[in-house]
Scaffold this motif. Structure first.
Motif, PDB file in Angstrom:
ATOM      1  N   VAL A 111      -7.043   5.506 -13.546  1.00  8.48           N
ATOM      2  CA  VAL A 111      -5.862   4.875 -14.118  1.00  8.48           C
ATOM      3  C   VAL A 111      -5.928   5.013 -15.640  1.00  8.48           C
ATOM      4  O   VAL A 111      -6.989   4.869 -16.243  1.00  8.48           O
ATOM      5  N   TYR A 112      -4.779   5.259 -16.279  1.00 11.74           N
ATOM      6  CA  TYR A 112      -4.703   5.425 -17.731  1.00 11.74           C
ATOM      7  C   TYR A 112      -3.938   4.256 -18.328  1.00 11.74           C
ATOM      8  O   TYR A 112      -2.842   3.910 -17.862  1.00 11.74           O
ATOM      9  N   TYR A 113      -4.515   3.644 -19.369  1.00 10.84           N
ATOM     10  CA  TYR A 113      -3.926   2.441 -19.958  1.00 10.84           C
ATOM     11  C   TYR A 113      -3.598   2.639 -21.434  1.00 10.84           C
ATOM     12  O   TYR A 113      -4.355   3.259 -22.184  1.00 10.84           O
ATOM     13  N   ILE A 210     -11.332  -3.139  -8.160  1.00 12.30           N
ATOM     14  CA  ILE A 210     -10.291  -3.635  -7.275  1.00 12.30           C
ATOM     15  C   ILE A 210      -8.919  -3.547  -7.942  1.00 12.30           C
ATOM     16  O   ILE A 210      -7.907  -3.275  -7.288  1.00 12.30           O
ATOM     17  N   ILE A 211      -8.866  -3.733  -9.253  1.00 14.64           N
ATOM     18  CA  ILE A 211      -7.595  -3.640  -9.973  1.00 14.64           C
ATOM     19  C   ILE A 211      -7.134  -2.187 -10.041  1.00 14.64           C
ATOM     20  O   ILE A 211      -5.970  -1.866  -9.762  1.00 14.64           O
ATOM     21  N   ARG A 212      -8.035  -1.274 -10.378  1.00 15.98           N
ATOM     22  CA  ARG A 212      -7.673   0.143 -10.439  1.00 15.98           C
ATOM     23  C   ARG A 212      -7.272   0.655  -9.051  1.00 15.98           C
ATOM     24  O   ARG A 212      -6.342   1.446  -8.917  1.00 15.98           O
ATOM     25  N   ALA A 213      -7.978   0.203  -8.014  1.00 16.29           N
ATOM     26  CA  ALA A 213      -7.663   0.641  -6.655  1.00 16.29           C
ATOM     27  C   ALA A 213      -6.289   0.136  -6.225  1.00 16.29           C
ATOM     28  O   ALA A 213      -5.547   0.836  -5.521  1.00 16.29           O
ATOM     29  N   THR A 214      -5.932  -1.073  -6.640  1.00 19.20           N
ATOM     30  CA  THR A 214      -4.623  -1.620  -6.305  1.00 19.20           C
ATOM     31  C   THR A 214      -3.517  -0.863  -7.043  1.00 19.20           C
ATOM     32  O   THR A 214      -2.496  -0.489  -6.452  1.00 19.20           O
ATOM     33  N   LYS A 459      -3.489  -1.108  -0.201  1.00 17.20           N
ATOM     34  CA  LYS A 459      -2.255  -0.481   0.276  1.00 17.20           C
ATOM     35  C   LYS A 459      -1.262  -1.514   0.805  1.00 17.20           C
ATOM     36  O   LYS A 459      -0.073  -1.476   0.444  1.00 17.20           O
ATOM     37  N   PRO A 460      -1.681  -2.471   1.646  1.00 16.03           N
ATOM     38  CA  PRO A 460      -0.713  -3.482   2.089  1.00 16.03           C
ATOM     39  C   PRO A 460      -0.173  -4.351   0.955  1.00 16.03           C
ATOM     40  O   PRO A 460       0.982  -4.778   1.003  1.00 16.03           O
ATOM     41  N   ILE A 461      -0.990  -4.611  -0.063  1.00 15.15           N
ATOM     42  CA  ILE A 461      -0.488  -5.375  -1.211  1.00 15.15           C
ATOM     43  C   ILE A 461       0.621  -4.593  -1.904  1.00 15.15           C
ATOM     44  O   ILE A 461       1.682  -5.134  -2.235  1.00 15.15           O
ATOM     45  N   ALA A 462       0.381  -3.296  -2.129  1.00 17.45           N
ATOM     46  CA  ALA A 462       1.398  -2.452  -2.759  1.00 17.45           C
ATOM     47  C   ALA A 462       2.663  -2.394  -1.908  1.00 17.45           C
ATOM     48  O   ALA A 462       3.788  -2.458  -2.433  1.00 17.45           O
TER      49      ALA A 462
END
Length: 474
Positions: A111-113, A210-214, A459-462
């Motif tokens: 992820v790029y911030y 967990i944040i990057r994966a989400t 994935k389910p959260i997204a």
């Protein structure tokens, strides 16, 4: 949020104990009957909230769908009695939690911030990391996601060096401060795309796996995403005598209100992980009916902080493997920010006690549990007599009854930090139609790691946010 004692009839926290209440907590025995890698979902909800479905035809009357029916239809992974599989080698909640700490997992979620330093009304600062992985200018400039050319790290590092504030800590990989022009665009260009704001865990920030994966699963064509890094976290300096706590709801409130002021027509969604979920839930409960957030998700929230305190203090493995690492981070945060923290801004303040002293810091370096840290720093600073009193009053279980927006809650029953769902929490959920509580038999703390080193819940959260935005009327 006022740090005052709640009346007994408003305090839903458990009654604290002084010693282990379970033989399995006191002695380091193995519990093979809890070993597994195949989990089950259990929904806990009042079963009555009606959501209005968006209609594509203005001539057709609107229809409604029950909250649990919406979950069943659009997020089937969270259906009642649904099953899921995790990595077989990580067959306990503790193994799942420890495996998540492996920094090598981040290589799977690039992820790029772009970072904004956000100044609060009291002079303190947090940092807000906007996901730029889908930004066309960044994609072109740095070859992000280009399969025929590698990421242009040299160009990225050059820009990072030019935008970096003097004497501030270096940032995590693929993260840099915005230029003034970029930040102006973020604040002034009117964007109607909904924004998902993320509140991280106690020892975390935008770099958390967990944040990057989400974020990796969220449709960035549909949503903007930003992570709010609390004071002193994710290499953000503390510049006033104020540390984060479960009562840091005003910090969230300022960010949400500012982002809505910048773009009044956009919708706001929120996600809270672990301690960030506690702050988020407290904020939602304080806002009540006037809450500007459309919907939110919490993951592994220690709703009943008394319950979590007992787990982290009395459980043999949790106290040795989790509590010690967390308190080490907390003490380090105080240590590196002592120049700001030790300067008491308001010596006449009778509510709080000035605790950020060199003597307390010296003592803190011997701490082994989080309760020792909170006894010394957090509780007296917030105006409580000890950590247990702080936990009892600050736990978001006490604000849960006043949450008035659709809230999806995800907690694992084998979480070594939070513990099992308490009876008090279950009762509170069953009395609030706005809360859908997803209890999973497995998952550990923020982990849910599968055989492909991903997290099952991301994935389910997204999908939850995507379908809520597309199918539920504003």
């Amino acid at each position: 949020m006022s740090a005052t004692l709640l009346p007994k009839d408003k305090n839903l926290s458990s009654i604290p104990v002084q010693e282990p209440t379970k033989l399995s907590d006191k002695y380091p025995i193995l519990k093979p009957w809890k070993w597994s890698y195949t989990g089950t979902v259990n929904q806990i909800n009042a079963n009555s909230l009606d959501l209005t479905l968006a209609s594509k035809d203005s001539n057709c009357p609107s229809s409604t769908i029950k909250y649990h029916e919406f979950i069943d239809q659009y997020v089937p992974e969270f259906k009642n009695n649904a099953h899921f599989s995790l990595k077989p080698a990580l067959f306990t909640g503790m193994l799942q939690t420890l495996a998540l700490a492996n920094p090598g997992l981040n290589k799977y979620f690039k992820v790029y911030y772009g970072r904004e330093l956000f100044t609060y009304k009291d002079g303190g600062v947090c940092s807000i990391d906007y996901v730029m992985s889908n930004d066309q200018q960044w994609i072109k400039k740095y070859n992000i996601g280009n399969k025929t050319a590698p990421f242009d790290k040299e160009a990225f590092d050059k820009d990072a060096q030019e935008t970096h504030p003097k004497d501030w800590p270096r940032l995590q990989p693929r993260t840099r401060y915005f230029t003034e022009a970029e930040l102006t665009d973020i604040k002034t260009i009117k964007i109607t795309k909904p924004l998902i704001l993320i509140s991280h865990g106690l020892c975390g920030g935008s770099h958390e796996t967990i944040i990057r994966a989400t974020i990796d699963k969220i449709d960035l064509n549909l949503f903007d995403v930003a992570v709010i890094n609390s004071r002193g976290c994710a290499r953000t300096k503390i510049v006033t005598e104020k540390l984060f706590s479960a009562y840091s709801t005003d910090d969230l409130r300022e960010v949400v209100n500012t982002k809505l002021k910048e773009n009044p027509d956009r919708s706001i969604y929120m996600i809270g992980f672990s301690f960030g979920a506690t702050i988020l839930s407290n904020y939602l409960g304080e806002e009540g009916e006037k809450c500007p957030v459309r919907s939110a998700v919490t993951v592994c929230n220690p709703w009943d902080m008394i319950y979590s305190y007992e787990k982290m203090t009395f459980d043999f493995w949790a106290s040795r493997l989790c509590s010690k690492s967390i308190v080490k981070f907390l003490v380090r945060t105080v240590e590196v920010n002592m120049p700001a923290l030790e300067n008491c801004m308001d010596p006449e303040n009778t509510r709080a006690t000035h605790v950020f002293t060199k003597d307390n810091l010296k003592k803190a370096k011997q701490f082994k549990t989080t309760v020792e840290f909170d006894d010394t720093f957090t509780a007296p600073y917030m105006g409580f007599k000890n950590a247990v009193e702080y936990y009892s009053n600050a736990g978001s279980i006490n604000r849960l009854p006043n949450i008035k927006i659709p809230l999806l809650v995800i907690n694992a029953e084998d979480d070594p930090v939070v513990g099992e769902t308490s009876k008090n929490l279950k009762n509170a959920v069953l009395n609030n139609e706005n809360v859908m509580y997803i209890s999973t038999s497995l998952g550990g703390h923020l982990a849910y790691l599968t055989s492909n080193n991903d997290s099952w819940i991301t994935k389910p959260i997204a999908n939850y946010f995507k379908n809520f935005e597309e199918h539920i009327e504003k």
